[in-house]
Design an enzyme around this catalytic site. Structure first.
Site, short mmCIF file in Angstrom:
data_model
loop_
_atom_site.label_atom_id
_atom_site.label_comp_id
_atom_site.label_asym_id
_atom_site.label_seq_id
_atom_site.Cartn_x
_atom_site.Cartn_y
_atom_site.Cartn_z
CG ASP A 202 1.42 -3.47 -2.35
OD1 ASP A 202 1.44 -4.70 -2.19
OD2 ASP A 202 1.74 -2.91 -3.42
CD GLU A 250 -5.09 13.06 11.40
OE1 GLU A 250 -6.19 12.79 10.87
OE2 GLU A 250 -4.14 13.58 10.79
C1 GLC Z 1 3.12 -6.50 -3.34
C2 GLC Z 1 1.91 -7.38 -3.37
C3 GLC Z 1 1.89 -8.08 -4.68
C4 GLC Z 1 1.80 -7.05 -5.77
C5 GLC Z 1 2.94 -6.03 -5.66
C6 GLC Z 1 2.68 -4.82 -6.51
O1 GLC Z 1 4.29 -7.24 -3.43
O2 GLC Z 1 1.91 -8.27 -2.29
O3 GLC Z 1 0.83 -9.00 -4.78
O4 GLC Z 1 1.87 -7.68 -7.02
O5 GLC Z 1 3.07 -5.55 -4.35
O6 GLC Z 1 1.63 -4.07 -5.99
#
Ligand code: GLC
Ligand code: CA
Length: 543
Positions: A202, A250
């Protein structure tokens, strides 16, 4: 089939927005056992890998993207035992699971952050990003968060401010701190040990900030996304990603089992995208191409140029194409003209899936699910204690499985309503109709998996004599060729394909077409319907 390439090249990764996929216990919320019960459907579609959105304990300020415990399952989504069962059942079907890993920030309810707030002297204080405000009050800089509002929140006990690229409930971790790096590496090991084949990372662009903390000269730009200059794509990111790759290594046991990073690498240019793989290819194997994914326009010349440029620049990497996800519009709605949406959906699917590289398919895309209309979204409950209505919920409605109550998603009341017009658009109906969009996706996925040119063939740039037509070729090492022709125009046309390899014969076999066409007798006169697609195998290659 054993192959010489890792499994994640030239494949399809299906994104499950878990909350909305399949509810197993009637609470209106999709869960891990629900997903397990649908693995056969996904296998029948041809899916070999699944990215599951966050299912960890979370106060749900941002539906799981605010994690309060990285190594457990939130009760609403199931248990660790449910995860283990899902891994087993996926493996039995030859499918792999990718865990969504939220690196940039935790929840403000995570014990680490609570400890950090407890005292400026606490050893975990510096796991987060703290600054004093200027003497005349206000936050340390004028930066805005991605979701709007200041990127700083005042912590009253210490009088300091903490930084958050996203919501105030999502304080940024300080990735300069070795403790943070070690703790997050252990989180990765936890899920790899439990059978994850890798991670969707993310917001990887946001791990570091400009150490000079300069003021933003244009804080009011709308939207604050795409990237601000100071809070993302910093050079320090590369070190973290290389460390993570080393953690994955790993657990590697050969190509067939190589663990993979799929990155939400929010890059605005192809050069930035190339950098996300790492100079040595030792960072993110699969950074998503957001230059492609954010161009929601019926624009053949743009995509022709972009695809050719991407393939040239990333010839030794795996490009990652997609349009829809839980933060975007659904492509059926975004590209549709209100009349030809299904035909256009076939076209965007063929363009995305048949390019060299890996493609992402967002749940429901394969049956043409639509965005929740604005008025229905406005009337929908917020969901729990979320701090704000989230416009992205438009693309998060329950999966439409069958004609039963709530489309077979739940026996209870779904957390978010289905669009009122969902009607008979569901998996069961489309599975029964060989001409449906579901079968089109299935055929595309099969071609991508099994056809020698469309599985691993190199990109062969071509051009058409009509500006509404996008065309490219794929060519395997032994010279087998496939042509992909996409008519983005509202008019039928006859198109000539230029730039074919020498020796390509004049006629072609049809591998797949929408609507169906007879085998073209001449590659300089291929008939295409409005929004028509033709996937061809020329005859006489190497003749
Ligand atoms: C990314 C995710 C989104 C989230 C953001 C903060 O963009 O896809 O859904 O709100 O990160 O974590
Ligand atoms: Ca449930």
């Amino acid at each position: 089939m054993t192959s010489a390439a890792p499994w994640w090249q030239d494949t399809v990764i299906y994104q499950v927005y878990l909350r909305s996929f399949q509810d197993s216990n009637g609470d209106g919320i999709g869960d891990l056992p629900g997903l397990a019960s649908r693995l056969d459907d996904l296998r029948d579609l041809g899916v070999q890998a699944i990215w599951i959105t966050p299912f960890f304990p979370s106060p749900n300020a941002d539906f799981g993207y605010d994690v309060s415990d990285y190594c457990d399952v939130a009760p609403e989504y199931g248990t660790l035992a449910d995860w283990d069962a899902l891994v087993r059942q996926a493996r039995q079907r030859g499918m792999r699971l990718l865990v969504d890993f939220v690196l940039n920030h935790t929840s403000d309810q995570h014990p680490w952050f609570r400890e950090a707030c407890s005292s400026p002297q606490h050893p975990r204080r510096d796991w987060y990003v703290w600054r004093d405000g200027p003497p005349d009050g206000g936050p340390p800089t004028n930066w805005r968060s991605v979701f709007g509002g200041p990127a700083w929140t005042h912590e009253p006990r210490s009088g300091q401010w903490y930084y958050h690229a996203f919501l105030p409930q999502q304080p940024d971790l300080n990735w300069h701190h070795p403790g943070v790096r070690a703790a997050m590496a252990d989180v990765a090991r936890f899920w790899l040990r439990r059978g994850a084949s890798g991670f969707r990372l993310d917001a990887t662009a946001f791990l570091f900030e400009d150490p000079a903390w300069p003021d933003d000269p244009d804080p009011d730009r709308q939207p604050p996304w795409p990237l601000q200059p100071f809070n993302s794509n910093r050079p320090e990111n590369h070190g973290v990603l290389r460390e993570l790759r080393a953690v994955l290594a790993e657990f590697n046991a050969g190509f067939d089992d190589e663990r993979v990073l799929l990155g939400e690498s929010c890059t605005d240019t192809l050069a930035e995208l190339r950098a996300a793989y790492g100079e040595q290819g030792d960072e993110i194997q699969l950074p998503m191409n957001f230059v492609y994914a954010r161009h929601w326009q019926r624009d053949a010349p743009f995509f022709q140029r972009l695809i050719d440029d991407t393939q040239a620049l990333l010839h030794d990497r795996t490009p990652v194409s997609f349009f829809s996800n839980h933060d975007h519009w659904r492509q059926w709605s975004a590209f549709g003209d209100g009349v030809h949406n299904d035909a256009i959906a076939r076209l965007t699917a063929a363009m995305t899936l048949l390019q060299r590289g890996t493609a992402l398919v967002y749940y429901g895309e394969e049956i043409g699910m639509a965005d929740l209309p604005e008025a229905e979204l406005a009337a929908a409950p917020l969901g729990l204690s979320r701090p704000r209505a989230d416009p992205r919920d438009r693309a998060r409605t329950p999966m439409q499985w069958d004609a039963g109550p709530h489309a077979g998603f739940s026996l209870g009341t779904p957390w978010l309503p289905l669009p009122r017009t969902w009607g008979d658009r569901h998996v069961a109906a489309q599975r029964a109709d060989p001409h449906s969009l579901w079968h089109w996706y299935r055929a595309l996925i099969a071609l991508k998996r099994d056809d020698p040119a469309l599985h691993a063939g190199a990109h062969w740039p071509l051009h058409a004599d009509q500006s509404s037509v996008l065309v490219f070729g794929r060519r395997s090492a032994d010279g087998t060729l496939a042509l992909v022709l996409l008519n983005w125009g509202e008019q039928a046309c006859e198109v000539a394909v230029r730039g074919l390899p020498a020796g390509t014969g004049p006629t072609a076999e049809v591998l797949l077409a929408s609507p169906p066409i007879a085998a073209p007798q001449r590659l300089d006169r291929v008939p295409l319907a409005p929004y028509g697609v033709a996937v061809l195998r020329p005859q006489g290659v190497n003749a």
